[in-house]
Design a protein around this motif. Structure first.
Motif, PDB file in Angstrom:
ATOM      1  N   SER A  94     -63.549   4.926 -60.742  1.00 29.62           N
ATOM      2  CA  SER A  94     -62.206   4.918 -61.306  1.00 29.62           C
ATOM      3  C   SER A  94     -62.239   5.240 -62.805  1.00 29.62           C
ATOM      4  O   SER A  94     -61.443   6.048 -63.300  1.00 29.62           O
ATOM      5  CB  SER A  94     -61.554   3.553 -61.075  1.00 29.62           C
ATOM      6  OG  SER A  94     -60.304   3.486 -61.696  1.00 29.62           O
ATOM      7  N   GLU A  95     -63.157   4.632 -63.517  1.00 28.71           N
ATOM      8  CA  GLU A  95     -63.310   4.869 -64.964  1.00 28.71           C
ATOM      9  C   GLU A  95     -63.640   6.337 -65.239  1.00 28.71           C
ATOM     10  O   GLU A  95     -63.063   6.965 -66.122  1.00 28.71           O
ATOM     11  CB  GLU A  95     -64.415   3.963 -65.511  1.00 28.71           C
ATOM     12  CG  GLU A  95     -64.635   4.072 -66.987  1.00 28.71           C
ATOM     13  CD  GLU A  95     -63.742   3.144 -67.785  1.00 28.71           C
ATOM     14  OE1 GLU A  95     -63.820   3.213 -69.016  1.00 28.71           O
ATOM     15  OE2 GLU A  95     -62.983   2.367 -67.202  1.00 28.71           O
ATOM     16  N   MET A  96     -64.564   6.880 -64.472  1.00 26.37           N
ATOM     17  CA  MET A  96     -64.966   8.271 -64.667  1.00 26.37           C
ATOM     18  C   MET A  96     -63.810   9.221 -64.357  1.00 26.37           C
ATOM     19  O   MET A  96     -63.606  10.205 -65.068  1.00 26.37           O
ATOM     20  CB  MET A  96     -66.192   8.604 -63.811  1.00 26.37           C
ATOM     21  CG  MET A  96     -67.441   7.860 -64.242  1.00 26.37           C
ATOM     22  SD  MET A  96     -68.817   8.131 -63.112  1.00 26.37           S
ATOM     23  CE  MET A  96     -69.887   9.099 -64.157  1.00 26.37           C
ATOM     24  N   THR A  97     -63.064   8.916 -63.316  1.00 26.29           N
ATOM     25  CA  THR A  97     -61.941   9.764 -62.938  1.00 26.29           C
ATOM     26  C   THR A  97     -60.824   9.692 -63.970  1.00 26.29           C
ATOM     27  O   THR A  97     -60.318  10.717 -64.429  1.00 26.29           O
ATOM     28  CB  THR A  97     -61.408   9.348 -61.541  1.00 26.29           C
ATOM     29  OG1 THR A  97     -62.471   9.467 -60.609  1.00 26.29           O
ATOM     30  CG2 THR A  97     -60.245  10.222 -61.123  1.00 26.29           C
ATOM     31  N   THR A  98     -60.464   8.478 -64.365  1.00 24.47           N
ATOM     32  CA  THR A  98     -59.376   8.289 -65.326  1.00 24.47           C
ATOM     33  C   THR A  98     -59.685   8.929 -66.668  1.00 24.47           C
ATOM     34  O   THR A  98     -58.843   9.607 -67.257  1.00 24.47           O
ATOM     35  CB  THR A  98     -59.106   6.778 -65.516  1.00 24.47           C
ATOM     36  OG1 THR A  98     -58.766   6.211 -64.257  1.00 24.47           O
ATOM     37  CG2 THR A  98     -57.983   6.546 -66.508  1.00 24.47           C
ATOM     38  N   ARG A  99     -60.902   8.741 -67.139  1.00 25.73           N
ATOM     39  CA  ARG A  99     -61.278   9.249 -68.471  1.00 25.73           C
ATOM     40  C   ARG A  99     -61.873  10.656 -68.441  1.00 25.73           C
ATOM     41  O   ARG A  99     -62.226  11.203 -69.476  1.00 25.73           O
ATOM     42  CB  ARG A  99     -62.253   8.287 -69.127  1.00 25.73           C
ATOM     43  CG  ARG A  99     -61.614   6.953 -69.451  1.00 25.73           C
ATOM     44  CD  ARG A  99     -62.641   6.071 -70.111  1.00 25.73           C
ATOM     45  NE  ARG A  99     -62.106   4.797 -70.491  1.00 25.73           N
ATOM     46  CZ  ARG A  99     -62.166   4.316 -71.724  1.00 25.73           C
ATOM     47  NH1 ARG A  99     -62.703   5.024 -72.691  1.00 25.73           N
ATOM     48  NH2 ARG A  99     -61.699   3.126 -71.992  1.00 25.73           N
ATOM     49  N   ARG A 100     -62.049  11.192 -67.225  1.00 28.67           N
ATOM     50  CA  ARG A 100     -62.599  12.533 -67.042  1.00 28.67           C
ATOM     51  C   ARG A 100     -64.026  12.657 -67.598  1.00 28.67           C
ATOM     52  O   ARG A 100     -64.386  13.629 -68.233  1.00 28.67           O
ATOM     53  CB  ARG A 100     -61.670  13.593 -67.642  1.00 28.67           C
ATOM     54  CG  ARG A 100     -60.302  13.598 -66.967  1.00 28.67           C
ATOM     55  CD  ARG A 100     -59.333  14.608 -67.540  1.00 28.67           C
ATOM     56  NE  ARG A 100     -59.864  15.908 -67.833  1.00 28.67           N
ATOM     57  CZ  ARG A 100     -59.946  16.930 -66.968  1.00 28.67           C
ATOM     58  NH1 ARG A 100     -59.536  16.774 -65.746  1.00 28.67           N
ATOM     59  NH2 ARG A 100     -60.425  18.097 -67.358  1.00 28.67           N
ATOM     60  N   PHE A 101     -64.830  11.629 -67.320  1.00 28.65           N
ATOM     61  CA  PHE A 101     -66.250  11.619 -67.683  1.00 28.65           C
ATOM     62  C   PHE A 101     -67.060  11.978 -66.459  1.00 28.65           C
ATOM     63  O   PHE A 101     -66.719  11.592 -65.347  1.00 28.65           O
ATOM     64  CB  PHE A 101     -66.718  10.223 -68.131  1.00 28.65           C
ATOM     65  CG  PHE A 101     -66.110   9.716 -69.395  1.00 28.65           C
ATOM     66  CD1 PHE A 101     -65.688  10.555 -70.396  1.00 28.65           C
ATOM     67  CD2 PHE A 101     -65.966   8.352 -69.580  1.00 28.65           C
ATOM     68  CE1 PHE A 101     -65.147  10.064 -71.563  1.00 28.65           C
ATOM     69  CE2 PHE A 101     -65.428   7.847 -70.745  1.00 28.65           C
ATOM     70  CZ  PHE A 101     -65.019   8.702 -71.742  1.00 28.65           C
ATOM     71  N   ILE A 118     -71.315  11.356 -62.033  1.00 27.32           N
ATOM     72  CA  ILE A 118     -70.293  11.307 -60.992  1.00 27.32           C
ATOM     73  C   ILE A 118     -70.911  11.691 -59.644  1.00 27.32           C
ATOM     74  O   ILE A 118     -70.544  11.134 -58.610  1.00 27.32           O
ATOM     75  CB  ILE A 118     -69.060  12.174 -61.348  1.00 27.32           C
ATOM     76  CG1 ILE A 118     -67.892  11.897 -60.386  1.00 27.32           C
ATOM     77  CG2 ILE A 118     -69.399  13.641 -61.387  1.00 27.32           C
ATOM     78  CD1 ILE A 118     -67.292  10.530 -60.500  1.00 27.32           C
ATOM     79  N   GLY A 119     -71.887  12.583 -59.663  1.00 19.89           N
ATOM     80  CA  GLY A 119     -72.582  12.948 -58.429  1.00 19.89           C
ATOM     81  C   GLY A 119     -73.306  11.760 -57.816  1.00 19.89           C
ATOM     82  O   GLY A 119     -73.269  11.556 -56.599  1.00 19.89           O
TER      83      GLY A 119
END
Length: 143
Positions: A94-101, A118-119
């Protein structure tokens, strides 16, 4: 499943460059290691930033071919977000998706413990989902 389980499987190897490295040196390291980001460390060994493929593209767009001679500090992301080994895969995803990391360094007790991409997160979330589906199939088959 949590981040510590990912690190247990993939290892906790951290690829880094010193903050006085050039963009060209960092790009060479990314290519050689087959990775999408490196941590940038200051002289004391603390994280000063992270340099990702996205940062490289922005640097090239702003500075042209001369970007390879710039210091990584000129194009890296300085405000690094970290996760912890006990963080759930869902929270990290969720953090990676929201912040686009696409990469999050992992810290434990104030020290670097690894880095997840993310992978990695998607791979382990899929494994978790497949295990749940298999359990349901076995439950239904047992009737």
């Amino acid at each position: 499943m949590n981040v510590s389980q990912i690190l247990k499987q993939k290892g906790n190897r951290i690829v880094s460059v010193p903050e006085d490295a050039t963009v060209g040196e960092a790009a060479t390291m990314l290519a050689r290691e087959g990775i999408g980001a490196v941590l940038v460390l200051d002289r004391a060994g603390r994280v000063a930033g992270i340099l990702s493929e996205r940062d490289l593209v922005r640097g090239l767009a702003s500075h042209g071919a001369g970007a390879v001679a710039l210091g990584v500090a000129e194009v890296m992301t300085r405000n690094v977000v970290f996760c912890r080994p006990e963080d759930s895969i869902d929270r990290v995803m969720s953090e990676m998706t929201t912040r686009r990391f696409r990469h999050l360094p992992v810290t434990e007790n104030g020290k670097l413990a690894g880095i997840v991409s993310i992978g990695d997160v998607v791979k382990y979330r899929l494994m978790e989902t497949e295990a749940e589906a298999e359990s349901l199939r076995q439950y239904i088959a047992a009737g």
